[in-house]
Design a protein around this motif. Sequence first.
Motif, PDB file in Angstrom:
ATOM      1  N   GLY A  63       0.828  -1.200   0.000  1.00 56.95           N
ATOM      2  CA  GLY A  63       0.000   0.000   0.000  1.00 56.95           C
ATOM      3  C   GLY A  63       0.859   1.245   0.000  1.00 56.95           C
ATOM      4  O   GLY A  63       2.059   1.210   0.211  1.00 56.95           O
ATOM      5  N   GLY A  64       0.235   2.393  -0.226  1.00 53.55           N
ATOM      6  CA  GLY A  64       0.925   3.658  -0.110  1.00 53.55           C
ATOM      7  C   GLY A  64       0.365   4.398   1.089  1.00 53.55           C
ATOM      8  O   GLY A  64      -0.741   4.119   1.536  1.00 53.55           O
ATOM      9  N   GLY A  65       1.117   5.336   1.632  1.00 55.89           N
ATOM     10  CA  GLY A  65       0.614   6.112   2.754  1.00 55.89           C
ATOM     11  C   GLY A  65      -0.447   7.088   2.281  1.00 55.89           C
ATOM     12  O   GLY A  65      -0.702   7.237   1.093  1.00 55.89           O
ATOM     13  N   PRO A  66      -1.103   7.770   3.218  1.00 55.78           N
ATOM     14  CA  PRO A  66      -2.151   8.731   2.853  1.00 55.78           C
ATOM     15  C   PRO A  66      -1.598   9.884   2.030  1.00 55.78           C
ATOM     16  O   PRO A  66      -0.447  10.293   2.195  1.00 55.78           O
ATOM     17  CB  PRO A  66      -2.685   9.210   4.204  1.00 55.78           C
ATOM     18  CG  PRO A  66      -1.587   8.916   5.181  1.00 55.78           C
ATOM     19  CD  PRO A  66      -0.919   7.677   4.676  1.00 55.78           C
ATOM     20  N   VAL A  67      -2.438  10.402   1.153  1.00 54.83           N
ATOM     21  CA  VAL A  67      -2.051  11.505   0.280  1.00 54.83           C
ATOM     22  C   VAL A  67      -3.074  12.626   0.431  1.00 54.83           C
ATOM     23  O   VAL A  67      -4.275  12.408   0.279  1.00 54.83           O
ATOM     24  CB  VAL A  67      -2.001  11.073  -1.196  1.00 54.83           C
ATOM     25  CG1 VAL A  67      -1.670  12.265  -2.093  1.00 54.83           C
ATOM     26  CG2 VAL A  67      -0.984   9.959  -1.402  1.00 54.83           C
ATOM     27  N   ASP A  68      -2.596  13.827   0.753  1.00 56.44           N
ATOM     28  CA  ASP A  68      -3.442  15.022   0.762  1.00 56.44           C
ATOM     29  C   ASP A  68      -3.064  15.835  -0.468  1.00 56.44           C
ATOM     30  O   ASP A  68      -1.889  16.179  -0.656  1.00 56.44           O
ATOM     31  CB  ASP A  68      -3.209  15.842   2.025  1.00 56.44           C
ATOM     32  CG  ASP A  68      -3.845  15.202   3.253  1.00 56.44           C
ATOM     33  OD1 ASP A  68      -5.087  15.216   3.336  1.00 56.44           O
ATOM     34  OD2 ASP A  68      -3.107  14.671   4.105  1.00 56.44           O
ATOM     35  N   THR A  86       7.543   9.674   7.693  1.00 52.03           N
ATOM     36  CA  THR A  86       8.035  10.748   6.828  1.00 52.03           C
ATOM     37  C   THR A  86       6.913  11.307   5.960  1.00 52.03           C
ATOM     38  O   THR A  86       6.098  10.553   5.426  1.00 52.03           O
ATOM     39  CB  THR A  86       9.152  10.222   5.906  1.00 52.03           C
ATOM     40  OG1 THR A  86      10.202   9.687   6.698  1.00 52.03           O
ATOM     41  CG2 THR A  86       9.699  11.346   5.041  1.00 52.03           C
ATOM     42  N   THR A  87       6.870  12.620   5.847  1.00 51.13           N
ATOM     43  CA  THR A  87       5.916  13.279   4.955  1.00 51.13           C
ATOM     44  C   THR A  87       6.687  14.035   3.889  1.00 51.13           C
ATOM     45  O   THR A  87       7.628  14.778   4.197  1.00 51.13           O
ATOM     46  CB  THR A  87       5.012  14.255   5.727  1.00 51.13           C
ATOM     47  OG1 THR A  87       4.261  13.526   6.715  1.00 51.13           O
ATOM     48  CG2 THR A  87       4.038  14.947   4.790  1.00 51.13           C
ATOM     49  N   THR A  88       6.301  13.824   2.646  1.00 50.50           N
ATOM     50  CA  THR A  88       6.995  14.441   1.524  1.00 50.50           C
ATOM     51  C   THR A  88       6.053  15.336   0.739  1.00 50.50           C
ATOM     52  O   THR A  88       4.921  14.950   0.433  1.00 50.50           O
ATOM     53  CB  THR A  88       7.563  13.372   0.569  1.00 50.50           C
ATOM     54  OG1 THR A  88       8.427  12.497   1.307  1.00 50.50           O
ATOM     55  CG2 THR A  88       8.354  14.019  -0.565  1.00 50.50           C
ATOM     56  N   ASP A  89       6.506  16.547   0.409  1.00 50.34           N
ATOM     57  CA  ASP A  89       5.719  17.492  -0.380  1.00 50.34           C
ATOM     58  C   ASP A  89       6.204  17.460  -1.829  1.00 50.34           C
ATOM     59  O   ASP A  89       7.403  17.380  -2.095  1.00 50.34           O
ATOM     60  CB  ASP A  89       5.864  18.913   0.171  1.00 50.34           C
ATOM     61  CG  ASP A  89       5.269  19.049   1.564  1.00 50.34           C
ATOM     62  OD1 ASP A  89       4.218  18.416   1.808  1.00 50.34           O
ATOM     63  OD2 ASP A  89       5.841  19.778   2.392  1.00 50.34           O
ATOM     64  N   ALA A  90       5.243  17.537  -2.742  1.00 47.46           N
ATOM     65  CA  ALA A  90       5.583  17.521  -4.163  1.00 47.46           C
ATOM     66  C   ALA A  90       4.607  18.411  -4.931  1.00 47.46           C
ATOM     67  O   ALA A  90       3.501  18.700  -4.462  1.00 47.46           O
ATOM     68  CB  ALA A  90       5.527  16.094  -4.710  1.00 47.46           C
ATOM     69  N   VAL A  91       5.038  18.848  -6.112  1.00 47.73           N
ATOM     70  CA  VAL A  91       4.202  19.658  -6.998  1.00 47.73           C
ATOM     71  C   VAL A  91       4.298  19.075  -8.397  1.00 47.73           C
ATOM     72  O   VAL A  91       5.394  18.722  -8.864  1.00 47.73           O
ATOM     73  CB  VAL A  91       4.641  21.144  -7.016  1.00 47.73           C
ATOM     74  CG1 VAL A  91       3.746  21.944  -7.948  1.00 47.73           C
ATOM     75  CG2 VAL A  91       4.613  21.738  -5.614  1.00 47.73           C
ATOM     76  N   LEU A  92       3.158  18.962  -9.069  1.00 48.99           N
ATOM     77  CA  LEU A  92       3.112  18.428 -10.425  1.00 48.99           C
ATOM     78  C   LEU A  92       2.449  19.441 -11.354  1.00 48.99           C
ATOM     79  O   LEU A  92       1.437  20.056 -11.005  1.00 48.99           O
ATOM     80  CB  LEU A  92       2.316  17.121 -10.478  1.00 48.99           C
ATOM     81  CG  LEU A  92       2.748  15.963  -9.580  1.00 48.99           C
ATOM     82  CD1 LEU A  92       2.099  16.071  -8.193  1.00 48.99           C
ATOM     83  CD2 LEU A  92       2.388  14.630 -10.203  1.00 48.99           C
ATOM     84  N   LYS A  93       3.038  19.584 -12.539  1.00 48.53           N
ATOM     85  CA  LYS A  93       2.439  20.463 -13.542  1.00 48.53           C
ATOM     86  C   LYS A  93       3.049  20.172 -14.913  1.00 48.53           C
ATOM     87  O   LYS A  93       4.254  19.994 -15.026  1.00 48.53           O
ATOM     88  CB  LYS A  93       2.655  21.938 -13.185  1.00 48.53           C
ATOM     89  CG  LYS A  93       1.917  22.892 -14.132  1.00 48.53           C
ATOM     90  CD  LYS A  93       2.116  24.350 -13.736  1.00 48.53           C
ATOM     91  CE  LYS A  93       1.329  25.262 -14.670  1.00 48.53           C
ATOM     92  NZ  LYS A  93       1.532  26.698 -14.343  1.00 48.53           N
ATOM     93  N   GLY A  94       2.193  20.122 -15.915  1.00 45.05           N
ATOM     94  CA  GLY A  94       2.660  19.968 -17.286  1.00 45.05           C
ATOM     95  C   GLY A  94       3.499  18.739 -17.552  1.00 45.05           C
ATOM     96  O   GLY A  94       4.442  18.795 -18.339  1.00 45.05           O
ATOM     97  N   GLY A  95       3.184  17.646 -16.883  1.00 42.10           N
ATOM     98  CA  GLY A  95       3.933  16.411 -17.106  1.00 42.10           C
ATOM     99  C   GLY A  95       5.215  16.309 -16.309  1.00 42.10           C
ATOM    100  O   GLY A  95       5.919  15.299 -16.396  1.00 42.10           O
ATOM    101  N   LYS A  96       5.538  17.338 -15.529  1.00 42.84           N
ATOM    102  CA  LYS A  96       6.727  17.315 -14.682  1.00 42.84           C
ATOM    103  C   LYS A  96       6.317  17.261 -13.211  1.00 42.84           C
ATOM    104  O   LYS A  96       5.202  17.624 -12.851  1.00 42.84           O
ATOM    105  CB  LYS A  96       7.591  18.565 -14.913  1.00 42.84           C
ATOM    106  CG  LYS A  96       8.310  18.616 -16.242  1.00 42.84           C
ATOM    107  CD  LYS A  96       9.205  19.848 -16.302  1.00 42.84           C
ATOM    108  CE  LYS A  96       9.998  19.907 -17.594  1.00 42.84           C
ATOM    109  NZ  LYS A  96      10.894  21.104 -17.623  1.00 42.84           N
ATOM    110  N   ALA A  97       7.235  16.816 -12.367  1.00 45.73           N
ATOM    111  CA  ALA A  97       6.986  16.770 -10.932  1.00 45.73           C
ATOM    112  C   ALA A  97       8.263  17.112 -10.180  1.00 45.73           C
ATOM    113  O   ALA A  97       9.355  16.725 -10.590  1.00 45.73           O
ATOM    114  CB  ALA A  97       6.493  15.385 -10.519  1.00 45.73           C
ATOM    115  N   VAL A  98       8.122  17.858  -9.095  1.00 41.03           N
ATOM    116  CA  VAL A  98       9.263  18.191  -8.246  1.00 41.03           C
ATOM    117  C   VAL A  98       8.943  17.799  -6.807  1.00 41.03           C
ATOM    118  O   VAL A  98       7.787  17.813  -6.381  1.00 41.03           O
ATOM    119  CB  VAL A  98       9.621  19.692  -8.320  1.00 41.03           C
ATOM    120  CG1 VAL A  98      10.177  20.051  -9.671  1.00 41.03           C
ATOM    121  CG2 VAL A  98       8.416  20.559  -7.973  1.00 41.03           C
ATOM    122  N   ILE A  99       9.991  17.450  -6.071  1.00 37.60           N
ATOM    123  CA  ILE A  99       9.848  16.996  -4.693  1.00 37.60           C
ATOM    124  C   ILE A  99      10.726  17.856  -3.789  1.00 37.60           C
ATOM    125  O   ILE A  99      11.868  18.167  -4.131  1.00 37.60           O
ATOM    126  CB  ILE A  99      10.246  15.512  -4.566  1.00 37.60           C
ATOM    127  CG1 ILE A  99       9.278  14.647  -5.375  1.00 37.60           C
ATOM    128  CG2 ILE A  99      10.272  15.076  -3.104  1.00 37.60           C
ATOM    129  CD1 ILE A  99       9.676  13.188  -5.415  1.00 37.60           C
TER     130      ILE A  99
END
Length: 245
Positions: A63-68, A86-99
């Motif tokens: 499984g994966g952890g919860p996602v907000d 651990t909590t990780t923040d990420a941003v996705l846009k236009g087919g790209k993603a950054v962490i």
Amino acid sequence: MKKSFLFLALALLPGSLLAADATPKDDLKGAAKKLAEKGNYSWKATTENAGGGGGGGGGRGFGGGPVDGKTDKDAGTSVSMARRDTTTDAVLKGGKAVIKTDEGWKLASELAEGDGQNPLRFTAMRVQNLKVPAAEAEELVGRVKELKKEGETYSGDLTEEGAKALLSFRGGRGGGGGDTSVSNAKGTAKFWVKEGVLTKYQYNVKGSVSFGGNDRDVDRTTTVEIKDVGTTKVQVPDEAKKKLS
């Protein structure tokens, strides 16, 4: 008078036929598309594995952890993903993603490279494979054999191939990598709609999953709840924007 009545009846007939031909799958795909058209919404996805190893860790049952998450049609999608402590923040846009890392924002594609010694590799793969609810729900509808409708609730059994895809690392919300073998796959899906817009969906998958030479029985339920449709806003840090440009 008779000619006018006949003309009116013929004019209304095509629409009536189209309405009669509409299926629960058509209605539900339309509800997912309406959510996508709204463009801005928030959601929370949780995963529970029967027998333990649930939404907090992603251990047993793959499984994966919860996602907000928050989606903004102009700014992009921001997610906060939990795994163990651990909590990780990420941003996705236009087919790209950054962490967001201790060294700043980095492209998920770069972090997904390398071997298992990279602690962010699995998370990067999750981010790369993540789908926003509107897209994931529409895809999930296509994995259901036949949908039954009760009020504004839809439910049905998954096809074997659909269940296999969701049980494999790459087929589910969490994403992942590696060679995965799945057998005895089955599952169910349920969707909730309000005023023609998707508000919640849930799917359960069961089967035997082999990964890295280890066989595990999986009984996993994922629930996605959607809120703040039309009002959600995403603020993307400048450093993240540069990486996404």
